[in-house]
Design a protein around this motif. Structure first.
Motif, mmCIF file in Angstrom:
data_model
loop_
_atom_site.group_PDB
_atom_site.id
_atom_site.type_symbol
_atom_site.label_atom_id
_atom_site.label_comp_id
_atom_site.label_asym_id
_atom_site.label_seq_id
_atom_site.Cartn_x
_atom_site.Cartn_y
_atom_site.Cartn_z
ATOM 1 N N ALA A 173 51.742 60.064 28.113
ATOM 2 C CA ALA A 173 50.879 59.739 29.382
ATOM 3 C C ALA A 173 49.544 60.093 28.761
ATOM 4 N N ALA A 174 49.266 61.219 28.128
ATOM 5 C CA ALA A 174 47.703 61.456 27.425
ATOM 6 C C ALA A 174 47.176 60.523 26.763
ATOM 7 N N SER A 175 48.089 59.417 26.014
ATOM 8 C CA SER A 175 47.847 58.778 25.021
ATOM 9 C C SER A 175 47.348 57.379 25.689
ATOM 10 N N GLY A 176 47.698 57.162 26.909
ATOM 11 C CA GLY A 176 47.177 55.991 27.848
ATOM 12 C C GLY A 176 48.550 55.130 28.125
ATOM 13 N N LEU A 177 49.846 55.458 27.761
ATOM 14 C CA LEU A 177 50.737 54.647 28.199
ATOM 15 C C LEU A 177 51.208 54.832 29.562
ATOM 16 N N SER A 178 51.465 53.627 30.291
ATOM 17 C CA SER A 178 51.991 53.735 31.775
ATOM 18 C C SER A 178 53.332 54.215 31.575
ATOM 19 N N ASN A 179 53.624 54.342 32.924
ATOM 20 C CA ASN A 179 55.047 55.180 33.187
ATOM 21 C C ASN A 179 56.283 54.267 32.827
ATOM 22 N N ARG A 180 55.747 52.764 32.861
ATOM 23 C CA ARG A 180 56.955 51.984 32.187
ATOM 24 C C ARG A 180 57.088 51.966 30.856
ATOM 25 N N GLN A 181 56.088 52.002 30.027
ATOM 26 C CA GLN A 181 55.993 51.920 28.938
ATOM 27 C C GLN A 181 56.485 53.128 28.116
ATOM 28 N N ILE A 182 56.399 54.418 28.844
ATOM 29 C CA ILE A 182 56.791 55.737 28.508
ATOM 30 C C ILE A 182 58.643 55.426 28.561
ATOM 31 N N ALA A 183 59.036 55.055 29.757
ATOM 32 C CA ALA A 183 60.204 54.914 29.846
ATOM 33 C C ALA A 183 61.036 53.931 28.786
ATOM 34 N N THR A 184 60.460 52.801 28.382
ATOM 35 C CA THR A 184 60.777 52.208 27.315
ATOM 36 C C THR A 184 60.849 52.622 26.090
ATOM 37 N N GLU A 185 59.711 53.327 25.720
ATOM 38 C CA GLU A 185 59.539 54.237 24.612
ATOM 39 C C GLU A 185 60.621 55.400 24.261
ATOM 40 N N LEU A 186 61.247 56.020 25.584
ATOM 41 C CA LEU A 186 62.193 57.018 25.610
ATOM 42 C C LEU A 186 63.507 56.570 25.913
#
Length: 875
Positions: free
Chosen positions: A831-844
């Protein structure tokens, strides 16, 4: 001063290295009631530099300094050395008044300490100046730092200073090998190849003056150059032109029999005193020893004599010319033949002298001497002797020794031309076994031509007439096939070897079985077989280097990394000092790097692996370079050095897939670490999970376990379950610790994770224990056990201090805000790097709702309320 991009910045004055104890000794000697110190040592050892540094230190204590430089020219003039200390109007005064005048002139101001009088080369002082020095010290007008050359007579007043206990005396020794290495790396601004260090240290004997001239000459000639991040020596350690003049001056006073002695020693290196007395009648060896020209050692009734410094021989050989050198070698050969070749090594010495003198006539003797030279790993001499034998007479024995010498020098194509011309049926059984071994090394390990090597061994086996020889050749095939990754064929061939009553045959077969057990995860069985092999090898009188490498790997796998590192380090030193094959040194450096990585020491590992790779680029035993480079990827990733990791990965990928394949799995695992260096741990974890599953299915349990363990360490918690299942099939100390760690992650069992941390500590693997303790801390926080979490985190911090600046996701968490679980750390960082919640969910690979929950928990624990507030915490 460090090296620049264009090369080393060679200072006029090199850094002072390895003299801390001497400086402390001198500083203490300048404090009352002491009155100074005499520094004694050989020319060039660094006495003057040490005195200068000591004076600089004394200046910090408020002492002024006065310098006297004694010279041969001033020696003939009374007070010639100290006249410059007198004011111009007093130099005409009567000599008897000079000491008092000097004392008066040097007198310190009230409340100030006496000045330091530095007298360089005091053995050259005239008697009057020496008396003045004695007066200044005894009256307290000055404290003295005096340098003299060991072995030289000194004026009586100077000798009285230390004989009467007025000053201390310190014998300044040459630098040790470690100190020479540190000095050269400081001067060159980069890592020095261990073999280059061995050559330079041996040539200079730690004498700083000689070392400096050698290095400057080698840099000018291009024989010392940086290649692949390593300063390598590409030539012999001959004397520099300037150094030749220095040494030549030292030897210039020799006359008559003395010249004959040094020429004979230059030609013969170490000789009996009786030989010198016979060939140089009238020589006075004792006088030459006192003068520091030669040294001697006694062993019973025999006295061995050699030149005092290796470079003396280089200079003398260059100056006496080819004709005189041949005459001296011929005289030595005739003398040895008259007295008989009774000692070990006499045959080799005699043959070398005959070849150098151009009087060799016995082809058989030359071939036997070449065989002896090969056994001693003196491959250049072996090649010379074998070629000289073949010039006199064509023989299979000499051709075999020539081929062996070429193989050991890494000249595989040339070796195969020689060895391939030999007909196995025309050789005896011992020669056939030797031929099989050399052709295997040339064709398979050197050139990567497995099929050609296999055909050659089958041809030799067909020509054998005894079961012992046939089994030995089959054993070589089994070893080769095992290293090529054809384990089932190797196991079939090894079966008869393991049960053989012939120790030599069992010695070939057992390591193959041991390696198979290691790869299969039977660590205890591997260690037991390696121990059996070592005992067998000891009985046979030689422990092969590949067996030592297997011992290191087995000890490390058993969680005994300290023992493994000690074996590897000691063996590297022995191989380099013994001038063993560079391929053997490279193999041990590579396995040493493997152990250092397990120990969480990436900087030390990179040094070893850089050394191994440099040697393997010149002579790769069929495929070890790829493994070595891949481990460099892991070391660079742990150091956060993405460019180095990328370069090593690309070079490893560019290598052909022929030759040794036994370490392919380990190389693939290490290369996955490139993603960590590139800032993408999840990609590394995914690649490691896939590789681990494939290796486990193929029965390579050991490397499969390492892959899955790394994946869990990098955040792939889902790999903990298959890792736990896999470790149940593997024994050994390291597997036991990994099993505890896997169970802790799988079952969210903080106690098991803590136990794993302690087990990893016992195995000497602080990076692994750090991961385990941090995971235990996360689990404790989730359970509300704040104190237990803090204790686990403190243990992790203690382990981090032992990891040479390693950078891993786990180590990064130690410097980030504490109190978060590992998943909360991941979400907050993304999140600190600028990703949205949806992008974080996809990443993880999780849901958006789960991300939102973790993010809200992180906000509460960190006392912030927005993504913008997270950025400074994770930058």
């Amino acid at each position: 001063m460090a090296a620049t991009a264009g090369g080393p910045a060679l200072l006029r004055t090199w850094p002072l290295v390895g003299r801390q104890e001497e400086l402390a000794f001198v500083a203490e000697a300048l404090v009352a009631p002491r009155r100074g110190v005499i520094l004694a040592g050989q020319a060039g050892v660094g006495k003057t530099r040490l005195a200068r540094e000591a004076v600089d230190g004394a200046g910090g204590q408020g002492r002024s300094a006065v310098v006297v430089a004694a010279t041969e020219a001033a020696r003939a003039v009374p007070y010639g050395a100290v006249s410059h200390l007198l004011s111009r109007d007093r130099r005409h005064l009567d000599g008897a008044a000079v000491p008092a005048l000097l004392a008066d002139q040097l007198a310190a101001a009230p409340g100030r300490p006496a000045p330091v009088l530095v007298v360089d080369d005091a053995h050259l002082l005239d008697e009057a100046s020496a008396a003045a020095l004695f007066h200044l010290v005894t009256t307290g007008a000055a404290v003295a730092i005096v340098t003299i050359r060991s072995g030289e007579p000194v004026p009586g007043p100077v000798a009285a200073l230390y004989k009467d206990g007025l000053v201390e005396r310190l014998e300044v020794q040459a630098l040790s090998r470690i100190e020479v290495g540190a000095l050269l790396e400081a001067v060159l601004g980069g890592q020095l190849d261990e073999q280059a260090l061995a050559a330079l240290w041996s040539a200079s004997n730690g004498n700083v003056l000689y070392l400096k001239e050698l290095v400057l000459d080698a840099l000018d000639a291009g024989t010392l150059a940086e290649r692949g991040g390593l300063w390598r020596w590409a030539g012999g350690a001959g004397p520099a032109a300037r150094l030749s003049e220095v040494i030549g001056t030292r030897l210039s006073g020799l006359v008559g029999p003395e010249i004959a002695v040094v020429e004979l020693l230059a030609a013969g290196e170490a000789l009996d005193a009786s030989t010198l007395e016979e060939l140089a009648p009238g020589c006075r060896l004792a006088d030459l020893e006192r003068a520091g020209v030669l040294t001697s050692t006694s062993d019973g009734r025999r006295t061995a004599v050699q030149l005092a410094h290796p470079l003396y021989g280089e200079v003398v050989r260059a100056r006496m010319g080819t004709y005189q050198h041949r005459r001296r070698c011929q005289a030595l050969a005739q003398r040895l033949e008259e007295t008989g070749c009774r000692r070990a090594g006499d045959l080799l010495r005699l043959a070398c002298w005959r070849v150098r003198s151009g009087t060799a006539a016995d082809a058989g003797r030359l071939a036997r001497a070449a065989e002896q030279a090969n056994r001693l790993h003196e491959t250049q001499s072996a090649e010379t002797l074998a070629r000289a034998s073949l010039q006199l007479e064509t023989s299979g024995a000499a051709s075999l020794q020539l081929g062996a010498a070429l193989v050991d020098q890494g000249r595989f194509e040339e070796a195969e031309v020689v060895l391939g011309s030999l007909v196995p049926a025309e050789l005896d059984e011992a020669a056939r076994k030797a031929l099989a071994y050399r052709r295997m090394r040339a064709l398979f390990y050197g050139l990567g031509r497995l099929d050609d090597a296999d055909r050659a061994l089958l041809e030799i086996e067909a020509a054998t007439t005894t079961d012992a020889c046939r089994l030995a050749v089959r054993g070589l095939r089994a070893m080769m096939l095992a290293h090529a990754g054809r384990f089932s064929e190797a196991a079939e061939l090894s079966a008869a070897l393991v049960t053989s009553s012939d120790d030599a045959c069992r010695m070939i077969g057992l390591p193959n079985v041991a390696m198979a057990r290691l790869l299969g995860g039977e660590i205890g069985g591997c260690v037991a077989l390696v121990d059996e092999c070592l005992a067998l090898a000891d009985r046979l009188g030689d422990i092969p280097v590949p067996l030592r490498a297997l011992q290191v790997l087995a000890l490390a796998a058993d969680g005994r990394t300290g023992e493994a590192a000690a074996v590897a380090t000691a063996l590297c030193g022995l191989l380099i000092d013994g001038r063993r094959r560079s391929g053997e040194v490279a193999l041990i450096e590579t396995v040493r790097g493997h152990v250092l990585l397990l120990q969480g020491r990436p900087r030390s590992a990179m040094r070893a692996l850089r050394q191994g790779a440099a040697l393997l680029r010149e002579q790769d035993a069929g495929g070890f370079l790829g493994w070595c480079l891949s481990q460099q990827v892991e070391a660079a990733a742990l150091l956060g050095d993405a460019p180095t990791a990328g370069a090593a990965r690309d070079e490893a990928r560019s290598l052909s897939g022929t030759g040794v394949r036994v370490f392919d799995a380990a190389a693939s695992r290490a290369r996955a670490w490139y993603h960590v260096a590139a800032g993408d741990p999840p990609a590394a974890a995914a690649e490691l999970v896939d590789l681990g599953q494939r290796l486990a299915a193929a029965g390579q349990r050991w490397e499969a376990m390492r892959c899955l363990h790394d994946a869990v360490r990098l955040g792939a918690d889902g790999a903990a379950a298959p890792l736990s299942e896999l470790t149940s099939e593997i024994d050994g100390g390291l597997a036991a610790a990994i099993s505890l760690y896997a169970r802790g992650v799988r079952d969210r069992d903080g106690a098991a994770a803590e136990q794993a941390g302690e087990a990893f500590r016992g195995a000497g693997c602080p990076l692994f224990s750090l991961d385990a303790f941090l995971h235990a801390a996360d689990l404790a926080l989730d359970a509300g056990l704040v104190r237990r979490a803090a204790a686990a985190r403190r243990r992790a911090l203690a382990d981090a201090e032992r990891c040479e600046g390693a950078r891993t996701p786990a180590l990064a968490r130690l410097t980030e805000p504490s109190g978060l679980t590992r998943r909360e750390q991941q979400v907050a960082r993304l999140a600190a790097s600028g990703l949205s919640n949806r992008q974080i969910a996809t990443e993880l690979s999780t849901s958006v709702r789960t991300v939102e929950g973790h993010l809200q928990q992180a906000y509460v624990k960190l006392g912030v309320s927005s993504r913008a507030a997270l950025e400074p915490l994770f930058s």
